[in-house]
Enzyme design. Structure first.
Site, PDB file in Angstrom:
ATOM      1  N   GLY A  51       0.795  -1.222   0.000  1.00  4.53           N
ATOM      2  CA  GLY A  51       0.000   0.000   0.000  1.00  4.53           C
ATOM      3  C   GLY A  51       0.822   1.264   0.000  1.00  4.53           C
ATOM      4  O   GLY A  51       0.319   2.332   0.356  1.00  4.53           O
ATOM      5  N   THR A  93       8.047   3.384   3.739  1.00  2.37           N
ATOM      6  CA  THR A  93       7.345   4.433   4.478  1.00  2.37           C
ATOM      7  C   THR A  93       8.326   5.333   5.208  1.00  2.37           C
ATOM      8  O   THR A  93       8.192   6.567   5.191  1.00  2.37           O
ATOM      9  CB  THR A  93       6.348   3.816   5.478  1.00  2.37           C
ATOM     10  OG1 THR A  93       5.345   3.099   4.755  1.00  2.37           O
ATOM     11  CG2 THR A  93       5.686   4.889   6.319  1.00  2.37           C
ATOM     12  N   GLY A 277       6.992  -3.432   7.907  1.00  2.00           N
ATOM     13  CA  GLY A 277       6.998  -4.455   6.869  1.00  2.00           C
ATOM     14  C   GLY A 277       7.395  -5.848   7.333  1.00  2.00           C
ATOM     15  O   GLY A 277       6.747  -6.830   7.006  1.00  2.00           O
ATOM     16  N   GLU A 278       8.508  -5.950   8.071  1.00  2.95           N
ATOM     17  CA  GLU A 278       9.043  -7.269   8.417  1.00  2.95           C
ATOM     18  C   GLU A 278       8.830  -7.671   9.875  1.00  2.95           C
ATOM     19  O   GLU A 278       8.824  -8.861  10.188  1.00  2.95           O
ATOM     20  CB  GLU A 278      10.542  -7.303   8.109  1.00  2.95           C
ATOM     21  CG  GLU A 278      10.838  -7.216   6.620  1.00  2.95           C
ATOM     22  CD  GLU A 278      12.304  -6.940   6.352  1.00  2.95           C
ATOM     23  OE1 GLU A 278      12.995  -7.844   5.865  1.00  2.95           O
ATOM     24  OE2 GLU A 278      12.762  -5.817   6.642  1.00  2.95           O
TER      25      GLU A 278
END
Length: 317
Positions: A51, A93, A277-278
């Site tokens: 996104g 981001t 993310g991770e």
């Protein structure tokens, strides 16, 4: 002990990750004013389902006091996009978002300079407010459409800005995950009943996307902990070479998943954000492994933990 050969247990895992690779990752964006007063955001980061196109557009909208609908995103094209290290290392981001912030600041200054030519004043007398250029001393103002029109007539300043960002630090997001399982002692089958987690990713830019990303990472973590296995024949051929043989978790295999956010403010990130993310895939393995240990008295040191591993394992002496 449930009294039917099954036992329930719980485990917990805690982890930290990073926000990009400090001193290495680079994010770049170009933002320009269109003829109709809307914006075009050109990025080099690829949206792989996280996104980031939406999130970066939201940042532009927040900085430029406009609707997200007024921001068009031109996705990654190495022929036309500014350089970006790539959508990896939980960096988009955090790193590219700061490039957006810098570019918006520069664009505001550029638009004020273009408007100053039309209003015949110094650019320092103008400010960018509520999506328009305002001269506070006289009350004069110019809409973005007017600024765009002026940029096309007797003008030497392009109504666009390009900015790059690379961070010397990599602030870690944190996560805790707690798994409740039911283990069948006769078959070794493990069922995940509940998974509760709390994530600190700074300030979530888009809470809905952050929650979905967290839930997706947890499902992935459950899959690689209990199911996803790769074995080879004596000739080296992978046995699990299709979705018929490579087991992935379905909605029926993941139990009830709950995700909560504990907000903090990261001063080096855009709007206080860190990465997400991770970090979200890191806690299921240790949490479920500890739950299995509490149910059987055996620590498993390799993944996946398959039913046959549980049945054949013996408690460590």
């Amino acid at each position: 002990d449930m009294g039917n050969g099954k036992v329930r247990a719980a485990g917990v895992g805690m982890s930290m990750q990073g926000s990009g690779i400090s001193g290495i990752d680079v994010g770049s964006v170009t933002i320009k004013l269109n003829d109709d007063g809307t914006y075009m955001l050109i990025i080099g980061a690829a949206d792989m389902g996280t996104g980031c196109d939406t999130i970066l557009a939201q940042m532009v909208a927040e900085h430029m006091d406009c609707s997200v609908d007024d921001v068009s995103v031109f996705g990654a094209d190495t022929d036309a996009s500014p350089y970006d290290s790539g959508s990896y290392a939980s960096s988009t981001t955090y790193v590219t978002g700061m490039a957006v912030q810098k570019a918006c600041t520069q664009l505001k200054e550029r638009l004020c300079a273009i408007a100053a030519e039309a209003l015949e004043c110094d650019a320092n007398e103008l400010s960018f407010e509520d999506g328009r250029v305002v001269r506070e001393a006289t009350g004069e103002e110019m809409s973005l459409v007017d600024v765009a029109t002026k940029s096309q007539v007797s003008n030497c300043l392009a109504p666009e800005a390009t900015a790059m960002h690379s961070s010397p630090v990599s602030p870690p997001p944190f996560m805790v995950g707690m798994a409740e399982i039911e283990l069948d002692r006769e078959t070794g089958v493990v069922e995940v009943l509940n998974y509760a987690s709390v994530v600190d990713c700074g300030i979530p830019i888009n809470p809905a996307l952050a929650r979905i990303q967290a839930e997706g990472g947890i499902v992935q973590g459950i899959g690689h902990t209990l199911m996803e296995d790769v074995t080879r024949t004596p000739k080296g051929r992978i046995r699990e070479s299709s979705l018929f043989t490579y087991r992935l978790p379905t909605r029926l295999d993941t139990g009830r998943i709950r995700v909560e956010f504990e907000n903090s403010y990261e001063p080096t990130g855009p709007f206080g954000a860190k990465s997400i993310g991770e970090i979200v895939i890191n806690t299921p393995a240790p949490a479920i492994t500890q739950a299995i240990y509490r149910a059987t008295g055996v620590w498993h040191r390799e993944l996946p933990i398959l039913p046959e591993h549980i049945v054949l394992a013996k408690p460590e002496e």
